[in-house]
Each structure stands twice: as structure tokens, then as C-alpha cells.
Design a protein around this motif. Structure first.
Motif, PDB file in Angstrom:
ATOM      1  N   ASP A 196      32.683  90.729   6.087  1.00 26.07           N
ATOM      2  CA  ASP A 196      32.906  90.772   7.533  1.00 26.07           C
ATOM      3  C   ASP A 196      33.534  92.096   7.953  1.00 26.07           C
ATOM      4  O   ASP A 196      33.164  92.659   8.994  1.00 26.07           O
ATOM      5  CB  ASP A 196      33.801  89.609   7.961  1.00 26.07           C
ATOM      6  CG  ASP A 196      33.010  88.325   8.173  1.00 26.07           C
ATOM      7  OD1 ASP A 196      31.790  88.325   7.913  1.00 26.07           O
ATOM      8  OD2 ASP A 196      33.618  87.329   8.606  1.00 26.07           O
ATOM      9  N   PHE A 197      34.481  92.603   7.165  1.00 24.35           N
ATOM     10  CA  PHE A 197      35.080  93.890   7.507  1.00 24.35           C
ATOM     11  C   PHE A 197      34.018  94.979   7.493  1.00 24.35           C
ATOM     12  O   PHE A 197      33.973  95.831   8.391  1.00 24.35           O
ATOM     13  CB  PHE A 197      36.207  94.237   6.527  1.00 24.35           C
ATOM     14  CG  PHE A 197      36.902  95.529   6.871  1.00 24.35           C
ATOM     15  CD1 PHE A 197      37.954  95.544   7.766  1.00 24.35           C
ATOM     16  CD2 PHE A 197      36.489  96.735   6.307  1.00 24.35           C
ATOM     17  CE1 PHE A 197      38.594  96.737   8.106  1.00 24.35           C
ATOM     18  CE2 PHE A 197      37.114  97.931   6.634  1.00 24.35           C
ATOM     19  CZ  PHE A 197      38.166  97.935   7.537  1.00 24.35           C
ATOM     20  N   HIS A 198      33.165  94.944   6.487  1.00 29.49           N
ATOM     21  CA  HIS A 198      32.112  95.952   6.381  1.00 29.49           C
ATOM     22  C   HIS A 198      31.162  95.885   7.575  1.00 29.49           C
ATOM     23  O   HIS A 198      30.863  96.910   8.212  1.00 29.49           O
ATOM     24  CB  HIS A 198      31.349  95.751   5.075  1.00 29.49           C
ATOM     25  CG  HIS A 198      30.265  96.761   4.848  1.00 29.49           C
ATOM     26  ND1 HIS A 198      28.935  96.465   5.057  1.00 29.49           N
ATOM     27  CD2 HIS A 198      30.310  98.055   4.451  1.00 29.49           C
ATOM     28  CE1 HIS A 198      28.203  97.537   4.801  1.00 29.49           C
ATOM     29  NE2 HIS A 198      29.008  98.511   4.420  1.00 29.49           N
ATOM     30  N   GLU A 199      30.696  94.677   7.912  1.00 34.99           N
ATOM     31  CA  GLU A 199      29.682  94.521   8.951  1.00 34.99           C
ATOM     32  C   GLU A 199      30.260  94.659  10.353  1.00 34.99           C
ATOM     33  O   GLU A 199      29.616  95.241  11.237  1.00 34.99           O
ATOM     34  CB  GLU A 199      29.013  93.151   8.811  1.00 34.99           C
ATOM     35  CG  GLU A 199      28.200  93.000   7.525  1.00 34.99           C
ATOM     36  CD  GLU A 199      27.693  91.591   7.326  1.00 34.99           C
ATOM     37  OE1 GLU A 199      27.820  90.763   8.259  1.00 34.99           O
ATOM     38  OE2 GLU A 199      27.166  91.294   6.229  1.00 34.99           O
ATOM     39  N   ARG A 200      31.470  94.139  10.553  1.00 32.14           N
ATOM     40  CA  ARG A 200      32.014  94.079  11.904  1.00 32.14           C
ATOM     41  C   ARG A 200      32.863  95.293  12.277  1.00 32.14           C
ATOM     42  O   ARG A 200      33.052  95.561  13.466  1.00 32.14           O
ATOM     43  CB  ARG A 200      32.863  92.808  12.057  1.00 32.14           C
ATOM     44  CG  ARG A 200      32.069  91.536  11.952  1.00 32.14           C
ATOM     45  CD  ARG A 200      32.974  90.324  12.038  1.00 32.14           C
ATOM     46  NE  ARG A 200      32.207  89.097  12.224  1.00 32.14           N
ATOM     47  CZ  ARG A 200      32.752  87.895  12.409  1.00 32.14           C
ATOM     48  NH1 ARG A 200      34.072  87.762  12.433  1.00 32.14           N
ATOM     49  NH2 ARG A 200      31.991  86.842  12.581  1.00 32.14           N
ATOM     50  N   ILE A 201      33.395  95.980  11.270  1.00 33.45           N
ATOM     51  CA  ILE A 201      34.301  97.092  11.566  1.00 33.45           C
ATOM     52  C   ILE A 201      33.815  98.401  10.953  1.00 33.45           C
ATOM     53  O   ILE A 201      33.601  99.386  11.657  1.00 33.45           O
ATOM     54  CB  ILE A 201      35.732  96.759  11.099  1.00 33.45           C
ATOM     55  CG1 ILE A 201      36.266  95.555  11.904  1.00 33.45           C
ATOM     56  CG2 ILE A 201      36.662  97.965  11.250  1.00 33.45           C
ATOM     57  CD1 ILE A 201      37.614  95.058  11.497  1.00 33.45           C
ATOM     58  N   ALA A 202      33.613  98.423   9.639  1.00 38.57           N
ATOM     59  CA  ALA A 202      33.282  99.687   8.974  1.00 38.57           C
ATOM     60  C   ALA A 202      31.974 100.281   9.484  1.00 38.57           C
ATOM     61  O   ALA A 202      31.905 101.488   9.779  1.00 38.57           O
ATOM     62  CB  ALA A 202      33.215  99.477   7.461  1.00 38.57           C
ATOM     63  N   VAL A 203      30.939  99.461   9.604  1.00 35.24           N
ATOM     64  CA  VAL A 203      29.635  99.980  10.043  1.00 35.24           C
ATOM     65  C   VAL A 203      29.662 100.414  11.502  1.00 35.24           C
ATOM     66  O   VAL A 203      29.248 101.540  11.830  1.00 35.24           O
ATOM     67  CB  VAL A 203      28.521  98.952   9.773  1.00 35.24           C
ATOM     68  CG1 VAL A 203      27.213  99.389  10.431  1.00 35.24           C
ATOM     69  CG2 VAL A 203      28.323  98.767   8.272  1.00 35.24           C
ATOM     70  N   PHE A 210      33.670 104.333   3.000  1.00 38.62           N
ATOM     71  CA  PHE A 210      33.911 102.948   2.599  1.00 38.62           C
ATOM     72  C   PHE A 210      32.615 102.228   2.254  1.00 38.62           C
ATOM     73  O   PHE A 210      31.581 102.424   2.882  1.00 38.62           O
ATOM     74  CB  PHE A 210      34.623 102.199   3.725  1.00 38.62           C
ATOM     75  CG  PHE A 210      34.880 100.755   3.425  1.00 38.62           C
ATOM     76  CD1 PHE A 210      35.902 100.381   2.562  1.00 38.62           C
ATOM     77  CD2 PHE A 210      34.088  99.764   3.985  1.00 38.62           C
ATOM     78  CE1 PHE A 210      36.132  99.043   2.275  1.00 38.62           C
ATOM     79  CE2 PHE A 210      34.315  98.425   3.708  1.00 38.62           C
ATOM     80  CZ  PHE A 210      35.345  98.073   2.844  1.00 38.62           C
ATOM     81  N   SER A 211      32.675 101.374   1.245  1.00 38.52           N
ATOM     82  CA  SER A 211      31.585 100.473   0.897  1.00 38.52           C
ATOM     83  C   SER A 211      32.182  99.219   0.284  1.00 38.52           C
ATOM     84  O   SER A 211      33.374  99.187  -0.075  1.00 38.52           O
ATOM     85  CB  SER A 211      30.626 101.132  -0.103  1.00 38.52           C
ATOM     86  OG  SER A 211      31.244 101.260  -1.367  1.00 38.52           O
ATOM     87  N   PHE A 238      40.630 105.546   7.211  1.00 36.04           N
ATOM     88  CA  PHE A 238      41.886 105.036   7.782  1.00 36.04           C
ATOM     89  C   PHE A 238      41.989 105.480   9.238  1.00 36.04           C
ATOM     90  O   PHE A 238      42.366 104.712  10.130  1.00 36.04           O
ATOM     91  CB  PHE A 238      43.081 105.627   7.019  1.00 36.04           C
ATOM     92  CG  PHE A 238      43.692 104.733   5.981  1.00 36.04           C
ATOM     93  CD1 PHE A 238      42.934 103.892   5.193  1.00 36.04           C
ATOM     94  CD2 PHE A 238      45.063 104.778   5.746  1.00 36.04           C
ATOM     95  CE1 PHE A 238      43.519 103.090   4.211  1.00 36.04           C
ATOM     96  CE2 PHE A 238      45.659 103.988   4.780  1.00 36.04           C
ATOM     97  CZ  PHE A 238      44.894 103.143   4.010  1.00 36.04           C
ATOM     98  N   ALA A 239      41.695 106.760   9.468  1.00 35.12           N
ATOM     99  CA  ALA A 239      41.841 107.327  10.808  1.00 35.12           C
ATOM    100  C   ALA A 239      40.926 106.640  11.812  1.00 35.12           C
ATOM    101  O   ALA A 239      41.298 106.436  12.976  1.00 35.12           O
ATOM    102  CB  ALA A 239      41.564 108.830  10.770  1.00 35.12           C
ATOM    103  N   ARG A 240      39.725 106.271  11.380  1.00 36.76           N
ATOM    104  CA  ARG A 240      38.820 105.571  12.293  1.00 36.76           C
ATOM    105  C   ARG A 240      39.399 104.207  12.689  1.00 36.76           C
ATOM    106  O   ARG A 240      39.294 103.786  13.843  1.00 36.76           O
ATOM    107  CB  ARG A 240      37.442 105.398  11.642  1.00 36.76           C
ATOM    108  CG  ARG A 240      36.666 106.701  11.543  1.00 36.76           C
ATOM    109  CD  ARG A 240      35.257 106.485  11.006  1.00 36.76           C
ATOM    110  NE  ARG A 240      34.610 107.762  10.793  1.00 36.76           N
ATOM    111  CZ  ARG A 240      33.969 108.448  11.733  1.00 36.76           C
ATOM    112  NH1 ARG A 240      33.904 107.967  12.954  1.00 36.76           N
ATOM    113  NH2 ARG A 240      33.402 109.607  11.454  1.00 36.76           N
TER     114      ARG A 240
END
Length: 355
Positions: A196-203, A210-211, A238-240
Motif C-alpha cells: 500500500d505504501f508503494h502504490e498509494r504514496i511512493a509511486v 524506493f522499491s 524522505f524529502a518527497r
């Protein structure tokens, strides 16, 4: 003409020095990135000579990376900002964002209890402990005092005796609370917090380093049934995340994290008697004293010197990293403590020109 040569050389030297200072202060090494950069620290409203003092201090402690984002652009980028290293307890603020998304959907209510979630542990939880609410876990005031994964020696030494506090009545920085929040999230959503972090925030944020390969659950079953959820992340990613919170959860026209949750979670909810600068929100640290309170600062902080400081009054995000994954890292010799990190931040803030 010869008489003017010393003056001309002096002017050239001054110009070259200023060019060097601007280049030195802004970027350590050329790296491809989608971050926008300020033309110069001076044009952005910062004193380059004063920033030299901050840079010298940065190099005198054990910092391995630093980024400052001002008005959405990179102001400073020092050290290795691209390598994914252990985020340590900054991970908890990542989870807070996911809870905010689900809270707005109605998946969670702040007064839900451990009994509502059928939380199991070995040894089993008592009736009093099962009364702890979600808001108590988020503010580290559950009153459940059991061993947990990723605990430091200081956390184990400071843990109160079991059954001595009513849920919600007392703050203790408690990895049991934080790790159980990970279990609750996965069980109640029937999804995986890392995915969820990857799909909802990182991408959506365009995180560059990050991966999912930079995440893992750490099981320490002799301590607890609930694993730690560990992240490795670069300084520029982190900054993002910090910039997302500075923008009240909005990114390129999309509301990623609810604005109401950001306001709620970064407010103080538990008094931290041992800290004269911060109190605790919902997996965030909220400045409640001095200049940092005046600036509206809130922070995600991790062991050994990891941090994201969000400073709305200056439209600024400050990221500090210490690479604890390095093979020669020593927790006693190579850490940066909170006072050192905040001293570095203060030196940078002092370089902001006031008109």
C-alpha cells in the motif's frame, strides 16, 4: 592598466569564490533526478557564507546525507542522497499516513480497542490491556508493557511494569504499540502495508530510489508475535514524503493523504515529560516549545540521526540521514544525536535572510 591589475584580480577572485560557494553549498555530486533545484542559495534568499558554517558543522559530526527543500525545490543536497538505508523509526510516520487514508474511508475509528481487533499476544493480554484504543497505540500511550521487536536497550530499561497504567494515561515510547499497528493494518485491510505504501504514496510521489525490495518484516517471536515493519529509503525520497506533508497531503492535484488527518496526526496528543522540545502526535513528533513551535515544526525521527523535519512557516523540509547499514557503523561512535541534528538545522535556519 597594470596599475588596475590587482583590483581586477581581486574582483575575479571574489566572483570565483562566490561561484564555488554556491556550487559547494547546493550539490555534492551530479545525479539524475526529477527534483527541481534553486538556481542558487543566494537567489533563494539564503546567505551562502553562513551556510558554510552549517556545512562545516555537518562535516564535523557523523551525518552521511542532508537535503533541504525550500518552496518545493532543492536548496541543499549534501552527501549520498540516493542510497536506500535503514529508516529506523521514521517508518512509523509512513504507517501514520496509511492509517490516515484508511481512517477517512471508515476502515478504522480512533476509539476501536484491541479487543475489537482480537489482538493476540504471548503472554495473553489482560482485560485492562485489551481496553487500549487505536488512538492510544498511535500516541504510544496504550499501557501495554510487553517486549517487542526492534527495541533498544534504553526502551527495555524504561518500560514500566505491566499493568501499572490505564490505557491513554501515560506516554512511553513503545515498540509494542507501533508493531501491533502494523499487524492491525494488515489484518483489518486484508492488504499489505508495504504494498500500500508503494502504490498509494511512493509511486504517486515519484520516489526515485524506493522499491518493495527495500522493505521487510522482522520477526522476533521470542519477544512478540507481532513483527517490526522495516523500511530502507534514500534521503531524497524522505524529502518527497516530507514535502507531501508540507503540502497538506496534496501532490500534483491529487489528495494522497487526507488534509484533516495530517492536521490531526501532527498535533501533540501525549505529553513527553523527558523532552523539552517535542510532544508526541499520532506517530509524529510535534514541536511544543521555543522557536520550533513558533515555526509549526513537526518531525519524523529515527535512531542514530534519521529525521524529516517539516517547517511550514519557512515552506521548508529538512532531511538528515546517518547510514547505519555501513559495515563499519558503530552506534556509539557514528550516531548523530538529537541535539546535534537540531543544531545543524538551526545553523541552516539562521542563514535565511530576512528582508
Amino acid at each position: 592598466m597594470l596599475d588596475r591589475l590587482p583590483l581586477i584580480l581581486s574582483v575575479i577572485l571574489i566572483i570565483l569564490t562566490m561561484i564555488f560557494i554556491v556550487a559547494y553549498m547546493t550539490l555534492d555530486e551530479e545525479t539524475e533526478t526529477t527534483w527541481a533545484y534553486h538556481e542558487s542559495v543566494e537567489e533563494a534568499g539564503w546567505n551562502p557564507e553562513q551556510l558554510i558554517q552549517a556545512r562545516n558543522y555537518y562535516e564535523s559530526i557523523n551525518s552521511t546525507a542532508l537535503m533541504v527543500i525550500h518552496e518545493g525545490k532543492v536548496l541543499l543536497s549534501w552527501g549520498d542522497v540516493t542510497t536506500n538505508t535503514n529508516a529506523h523509526s521514521v517508518r512509523k510516520s509512513f504507517l501514520s499516513a496509511l492509517y490516515g487514508i484508511e481512517w477517512e474511508k471508515g476502515t478504522f475509528a480512533l476509539d476501536d480497542t484491541l479487543a475489537d481487533y482480537d489482538i493476540e499476544e504471548e503472554p495473553p493480554l489482560s482485560g485492562l490491556e485489551l481496553r487500549a484504543q487505536l488512538q492510544h497505540l498511535l500516541s504510544s500511550t496504550s499501557g501495554v508493557y510487553l517486549p517487542a521487536g526492534e527495541e533498544s536497550w534504553n526502551m527495555r530499561q524504561a518500560r514500566p511494569a505491566r499493568g501499572t497504567r490505564i490505557p491513554g494515561s501515560y506516554y512511553y515510547y513503545n515498540n509494542w504499540d507501533f508493531n501491533v499497528l502494523g499487524s492491525i493494518y494488515n489484518e483489518q485491510t486484508e492488504r499489505d502495508l508495504f504494498e500500500d505504501f508503494h502504490e498509494r504514496i511512493a509511486v504517486p510521489l515519484g520516489m526515485e530510489d524506493f522499491s518493495l525490495g527495500n522493505t521487510n518484516y522482522k520477526y522476533e517471536n521470542r519477544r512478540s508475535l507481532h513483527p517490526s515493519y522495516l523500511f530502507r529509503m534514500s534521503a531524497r525520497d524522505f524529502a518527497r514524503f516530507g514535502q507531501l506533508y508540507l503540502q497538506n497531503g496534496e501532490w500534483e492535484g491529487e489528495q494522497i493523504v487526507p488534509e484533516e488527518w495530517i492536521e490531526l496526526s501532527t498535533q501533540p496528543h501525549a505529553e513527553v515529560a523527558s523532552n523539552n522540545i517535542f510532544d508526541y502526535g499520532y506517530l509524529w513528533w510535534s514541536a511544543t516549545a521555543g522557536i520550533y513551535e513558533e515555526l509549526g515544526m513537526f518531525s519524523a525521527v529515527g535512531r542514530y540521526g534519521q529525521s524529516i523535519e517539516v517547517i511550514p512557516e519557512y515552506d521548508l523540509v529538512f532531511v538528515h540521514r546517518v547510514d547505519s547499514n555501513h559495515h563499519s557503523f558503530s552506534m556509539t561512535r557514528d550516531s548523530v544525536n538529537d541535539l546535534q541534528r537540531l543544531q545543524l538545522l538551526q545553523l541552516i535556519l539562521d542563514a535565511k535572510r530576512t528582508e
